[in-house]
Design a protein around this motif. Sequence first.
Motif, mmCIF file in Angstrom:
data_model
loop_
_atom_site.group_PDB
_atom_site.id
_atom_site.type_symbol
_atom_site.label_atom_id
_atom_site.label_comp_id
_atom_site.label_asym_id
_atom_site.label_seq_id
_atom_site.Cartn_x
_atom_site.Cartn_y
_atom_site.Cartn_z
ATOM 1 N N THR A 28 0.790 -1.198 -0.093
ATOM 2 C CA THR A 28 0.144 0.086 0.073
ATOM 3 C C THR A 28 0.978 1.267 0.131
ATOM 4 O O THR A 28 2.087 1.088 0.381
ATOM 5 C CB THR A 28 -0.930 -0.020 1.297
ATOM 6 N N SER A 70 -10.681 -0.623 1.938
ATOM 7 C CA SER A 70 -9.314 -0.314 2.068
ATOM 8 C C SER A 70 -8.824 0.183 1.046
ATOM 9 O O SER A 70 -9.266 0.540 -0.208
ATOM 10 C CB SER A 70 -8.761 -1.925 2.011
ATOM 11 N N CYS A 73 -3.951 -1.159 -3.234
ATOM 12 C CA CYS A 73 -2.401 -1.829 -3.033
ATOM 13 C C CYS A 73 -1.808 -1.930 -4.588
ATOM 14 O O CYS A 73 -2.515 -1.994 -5.709
ATOM 15 C CB CYS A 73 -2.434 -3.084 -2.275
#
Length: 142
Positions: A28, A70, A73
């Motif tokens: 990330t 989230s 990434c």
Amino acid sequence: MARSTNYNTRQRDAILEYITSIKDAHVTAAQIVEYFASENKPIGRTTIYRHLDKLVDDGKLRRYVTDGISGACYQHAADLETCHVHMHLKCEDCGELQHLDCEALDDIRDHFLAKHSFTVNAMKTVLYGKCANCSKDSHDAP
């Protein structure tokens, strides 16, 4: 005063070199910030995002957004030709994203197509659960 682009190129190259060095792992932007800070070579979060976007646009990195919660990434895009043929596993505890290369999944995708006229986009298919490390940790807890 004109701003030198050489500095930005060094930062971009350093980011790409770091992501390349971790092979198939996903990282990330926050992990990249932490890495460079730990190496006493801090790069600002905004600068990292700007370079990540450019590296994705240039085809050097692949961006994964596995859920709407989230952050994205990133992974080195060395082997983009094979990445579309597998699904992914995401650990709900630590956030690790793994490639899932399993012949049984081909059978599932074939079933969905034959019986449900539905083509699964494997690259966007993510199965959630716990990775081996997090499962082990939860079993070790008292």
